[in-house]
Scaffold this motif. Sequence first.
Motif, PDB file in Angstrom:
ATOM      1  N   ARG A   1      -5.972  -5.196   5.818  1.00 61.15           N
ATOM      2  CA  ARG A   1      -6.248  -3.950   5.095  1.00 61.15           C
ATOM      3  C   ARG A   1      -6.183  -4.192   3.590  1.00 61.15           C
ATOM      4  O   ARG A   1      -5.186  -4.699   3.060  1.00 61.15           O
ATOM      5  CB  ARG A   1      -5.223  -2.886   5.479  1.00 61.15           C
TER       6      ARG A   1
ATOM      7  N   ASP B   1      -3.042   1.612   9.582  1.00 58.11           N
ATOM      8  CA  ASP B   1      -3.378   0.792   8.410  1.00 58.11           C
ATOM      9  C   ASP B   1      -2.441  -0.393   8.246  1.00 58.11           C
ATOM     10  O   ASP B   1      -2.606  -1.177   7.296  1.00 58.11           O
ATOM     11  CB  ASP B   1      -3.308   1.643   7.135  1.00 58.11           C
ATOM     12  N   ASP B   2      -1.477  -0.538   9.137  1.00 59.36           N
ATOM     13  CA  ASP B   2      -0.468  -1.588   8.989  1.00 59.36           C
ATOM     14  C   ASP B   2      -0.972  -2.914   9.571  1.00 59.36           C
ATOM     15  O   ASP B   2      -0.450  -3.424  10.566  1.00 59.36           O
ATOM     16  CB  ASP B   2       0.843  -1.157   9.651  1.00 59.36           C
TER      17      ASP B   2
ATOM     18  N   GLU C   1       0.943   7.995  -0.404  1.00 61.31           N
ATOM     19  CA  GLU C   1      -0.243   7.167  -0.560  1.00 61.31           C
ATOM     20  C   GLU C   1      -0.181   6.398  -1.888  1.00 61.31           C
ATOM     21  O   GLU C   1       0.317   6.933  -2.886  1.00 61.31           O
ATOM     22  CB  GLU C   1      -1.505   8.030  -0.513  1.00 61.31           C
TER      23      GLU C   1
ATOM     24  N   VAL D   1       1.199   5.895   9.355  1.00 63.02           N
ATOM     25  CA  VAL D   1       0.538   4.808   8.613  1.00 63.02           C
ATOM     26  C   VAL D   1       0.275   3.596   9.499  1.00 63.02           C
ATOM     27  O   VAL D   1      -0.258   2.595   9.031  1.00 63.02           O
ATOM     28  CB  VAL D   1       1.393   4.381   7.398  1.00 63.02           C
TER      29      VAL D   1
ATOM     30  N   GLY E   1       0.845  -1.192   0.000  1.00 62.89           N
ATOM     31  CA  GLY E   1       0.000   0.000   0.000  1.00 62.89           C
ATOM     32  C   GLY E   1       0.880   1.240   0.000  1.00 62.89           C
ATOM     33  O   GLY E   1       1.728   1.418  -0.879  1.00 62.89           O
TER      34      GLY E   1
END
Length: 527
Positions: free
Chosen positions: A520, A515-516, A173, A512, A147
């Motif tokens: 996800r 989201d790790d 991103e 981040v 990501g």
Amino acid sequence: MKNRLISFLLVLIVGISGCEYSEFEDNYADPSKVSETSVDKQFTGFIIANREYVLPSYWNYFVVLRITLNRYTQAVGWANEENQYVPGSAAINDRWNNYYQFLAQYRELEKVYNGLSELDKQDNRIYMITAATYLYDHTQKIVDLHGAIPFSEAGMLSTNGGDYSMSYPGYDEPEAIYTKMLDDLAGFADELRTMDINPGILTGFQTQDLINRGDIDMWLKYINSLRLRMLNRVSAAPNFASRAATEIREILSNPTNYPVVTTNDENITFRIYQLGTLISATSWQGGLEDWNGNVAGKEIVDHMLDNNDPRLTYVFEPGEDAEGEYMGLDPLLNGSDQTDLIGTNTLTIYNRSTLSRNQYFPGMLINASQVHLIASEFYLKEGQDANAMMHYETAIKESIDYYEMLRGMTNTTISPDPVVPSEDDVMAYLSEDEISWSMASSELEKMKLIARQRWLHYNVVQPHENWAEIRRNDVLGLEFWEDQSNQQSLPPNRWIYPGSEQTYNTENYERVQADDVLSRELFWDVD
């Protein structure tokens, strides 16, 4: 983090005589002597820096892929065990570190190029276009694993004069990275097509280019085919859907301006011309075969058997004690039974002569079947069924030819001779697919046929593409044993970041961290 920030300048002088590469010399320059390098030599050093993740190699296949992507796609069979769906730290760390060493080489190339006069920049522009194309090819793979990744600020230690405090990169991103890559590749396609290249520079480029050997037409096909791959990957993402449809249509409808790879003669690869150099696949044997990493999964073998797939005997071979019978390993059996079966030497394995012991096996970047399947999917979504079917069948024919070609270049005869398909055999296989296509009651059913052919074609040869496409489409219906002992009971949706990011790049990682997690989904994974 510090290890991947340090940019040792790899200067590899490559001589090409006819179709043979001379021996490479590992010559790592002192970073303080960066002025000793040049754009052309740094370009080659950059390309060679990630060779073990292009050419099939021991470390990539055994440490990285054996227990991750090859299992997540059921391209292989393995004995189930607890914690098997959590990517190992060795796999994550090494893949991450190699990419950032590779990126640092590119930053050094940028640094050397930016130090040129305006006239010299114009002359050497060909190196920067092609280097960026190759960088984006591999950047897409890393984005599709994780990501968000450090990108625009990464690899800058040498550029920042060795100042560590300025060189800890923030995370970009994934949508922003894809946007930049697609913007740049679109510009490269037009710029390179109309570029006047200094003859002297072109001669040097032909020597330093390890991928297309200075063939500008092949680089144009690489650029546009890579664009297709990226556009197709994001084609269902809300922020990219309209752009993807428009640009794919533009590329496919205008082959004069936007040529793509259409036959196996045009495949974009690291080609091996002479054994014993750094450009070789001599360590793939242990990488794929050790610890039974080449055992075939039941689903892929059964599908090939049930459909008389002409590729079967090129891609696979029976187990040593199987008496010529093909049998893949059932992923739903318990680990003990699977281990017993593996020990009988009756399970099908990947063909050693075609694949793991073929020391001339090329490093595959883009191939014809891959491009035709992208085109087939696009036309299917556009409601152009005849075009979709045409590209679908062409993809199958190119895939059959591809595996015949790979077997034809091998330097070992350890595996049984393949059953060479006749034209009638190929036509019979295509006829069955035509029937399946015509009987499909919906776009989704036809999409399943396209996805199935991708999976058969990619297998263990293109594992990154295989896993990305399985996540993006999610139509194959592969069944996995559920690991009830772990929160990650099924294959993940992404890889987590390496522990070094938390330790050394702490401030940026914290942005981040939420989201790790393995569950996800990537932004393009919307099905």
